[in-house]
Design a protein around this motif. Sequence first.
Motif, PDB file in Angstrom:
ATOM      1  N   LEU A  93      -6.115 -17.444 -19.624  1.00  0.00           N
ATOM      2  CA  LEU A  93      -6.723 -16.645 -18.549  1.00  0.00           C
ATOM      3  C   LEU A  93      -7.350 -15.413 -19.202  1.00  0.00           C
ATOM      4  O   LEU A  93      -6.708 -14.367 -19.340  1.00  0.00           O
ATOM      5  N   PRO A  95     -11.409 -13.282 -20.181  1.00  0.00           N
ATOM      6  CA  PRO A  95     -12.845 -13.197 -19.924  1.00  0.00           C
ATOM      7  C   PRO A  95     -13.618 -14.184 -20.799  1.00  0.00           C
ATOM      8  O   PRO A  95     -13.143 -14.601 -21.865  1.00  0.00           O
ATOM      9  N   LEU A  96     -14.816 -14.525 -20.364  1.00  0.00           N
ATOM     10  CA  LEU A  96     -15.607 -15.558 -21.029  1.00  0.00           C
ATOM     11  C   LEU A  96     -15.800 -15.281 -22.520  1.00  0.00           C
ATOM     12  O   LEU A  96     -15.701 -16.199 -23.347  1.00  0.00           O
ATOM     13  N   THR A  99     -13.095 -16.582 -24.906  1.00  0.00           N
ATOM     14  CA  THR A  99     -12.808 -18.001 -25.038  1.00  0.00           C
ATOM     15  C   THR A  99     -13.391 -18.520 -26.354  1.00  0.00           C
ATOM     16  O   THR A  99     -14.094 -17.810 -27.059  1.00  0.00           O
ATOM     17  N   SER A 141     -10.619 -23.418  -7.983  1.00  0.00           N
ATOM     18  CA  SER A 141     -11.550 -22.685  -8.849  1.00  0.00           C
ATOM     19  C   SER A 141     -12.849 -23.445  -9.073  1.00  0.00           C
ATOM     20  O   SER A 141     -13.807 -22.881  -9.613  1.00  0.00           O
ATOM     21  N   GLY A 145     -15.344 -18.634  -7.294  1.00  0.00           N
ATOM     22  CA  GLY A 145     -15.107 -17.977  -8.577  1.00  0.00           C
ATOM     23  C   GLY A 145     -13.635 -17.651  -8.787  1.00  0.00           C
ATOM     24  O   GLY A 145     -12.883 -17.437  -7.826  1.00  0.00           O
ATOM     25  N   TRP A 146     -13.235 -17.629 -10.049  1.00  0.00           N
ATOM     26  CA  TRP A 146     -11.836 -17.351 -10.386  1.00  0.00           C
ATOM     27  C   TRP A 146     -11.848 -16.520 -11.668  1.00  0.00           C
ATOM     28  O   TRP A 146     -12.100 -17.029 -12.752  1.00  0.00           O
ATOM     29  N   LYS A 147     -11.592 -15.243 -11.529  1.00  0.00           N
ATOM     30  CA  LYS A 147     -11.699 -14.311 -12.657  1.00  0.00           C
ATOM     31  C   LYS A 147     -10.837 -14.773 -13.835  1.00  0.00           C
ATOM     32  O   LYS A 147      -9.663 -15.092 -13.672  1.00  0.00           O
ATOM     33  N   GLY A 148     -11.444 -14.802 -15.010  1.00  0.00           N
ATOM     34  CA  GLY A 148     -10.720 -15.155 -16.219  1.00  0.00           C
ATOM     35  C   GLY A 148     -10.660 -16.636 -16.520  1.00  0.00           C
ATOM     36  O   GLY A 148     -10.134 -17.039 -17.548  1.00  0.00           O
ATOM     37  N   TYR A 149     -11.236 -17.456 -15.616  1.00  0.00           N
ATOM     38  CA  TYR A 149     -11.128 -18.906 -15.761  1.00  0.00           C
ATOM     39  C   TYR A 149     -12.501 -19.568 -15.756  1.00  0.00           C
ATOM     40  O   TYR A 149     -12.663 -20.666 -15.236  1.00  0.00           O
ATOM     41  N   ALA A 150     -13.494 -18.937 -16.358  1.00  0.00           N
ATOM     42  CA  ALA A 150     -14.865 -19.429 -16.234  1.00  0.00           C
ATOM     43  C   ALA A 150     -15.013 -20.865 -16.726  1.00  0.00           C
ATOM     44  O   ALA A 150     -15.637 -21.693 -16.052  1.00  0.00           O
TER      45      ALA A 150
END
Length: 246
Positions: A93, A95-96, A99, A141, A145-150
């Motif tokens: 979890l 930010p993009l 990753t 998701s 949108g789901w923050k942290g799970y792009a």
Amino acid sequence: MGRLDGKVAVITGAGSGIGRSAAFLFAREGAHVVCADVSGREKLTAEKIGDAAIAIHADVTSAADVENMVTITVDRFGQLDVLFNNAGITGPLVPLDQTTDEYFDAVMTVNVKGVYLGMKAAIPVMLAAGGGSIINTASASGLVGWKGYALYAASKGAVVQLTKSAALDYATKGIRINAICPGMTWTGQANAPDDSPPPDGSRPPQPMGRWGIPDELAAAALFLASDDASFVTGVAMPVDGGYVAR
């Protein structure tokens, strides 16, 4: 009488979590169940069910494994009525920009290609038999949108669109294709059984104020698998405690 009497169901990711609960529920409702997983725990699920189940070690990212899974099912039971493409992975979890390319490849391969390969292998068998039901596990998701799970959300959004578009391809062919979209669901934790309770005081950000549990997601999959959903196809059904309704 059970809602799946006389049917044969393949469930991927049957070694734990939602897949495990669905395997138990489908068997109680009269189905013969093929428990597929890559973890080895599929054997435990099948053993607990008994004679109505078999276990198949299958990697859903491998076309050969998935085709073999379908072939063994038909050889053993003579038919394939229900495919529950449930296997999937989550991830960190973050930010993009935090990753990795490796995680992108992994989440897209398991979550998207795995569903694609399952449908591609099962559909010819179902067409020859005059119909069937396919259920894919997407996610809430994949709808919002789901923050942290792009990247995870992107993979599940792809599952939603695979589901809807394939449903249109076979709407007149007797094959119903739908998805369930879980919210935050408690499936246990490392080295704990699937039915271990959530931590005391843990309240995920869902309007119901609690975690979902695998049995609740399995019940939604059972509805879509059964003849109760005979006029339902192309649906991405939230089972999320109200998350996407906010």
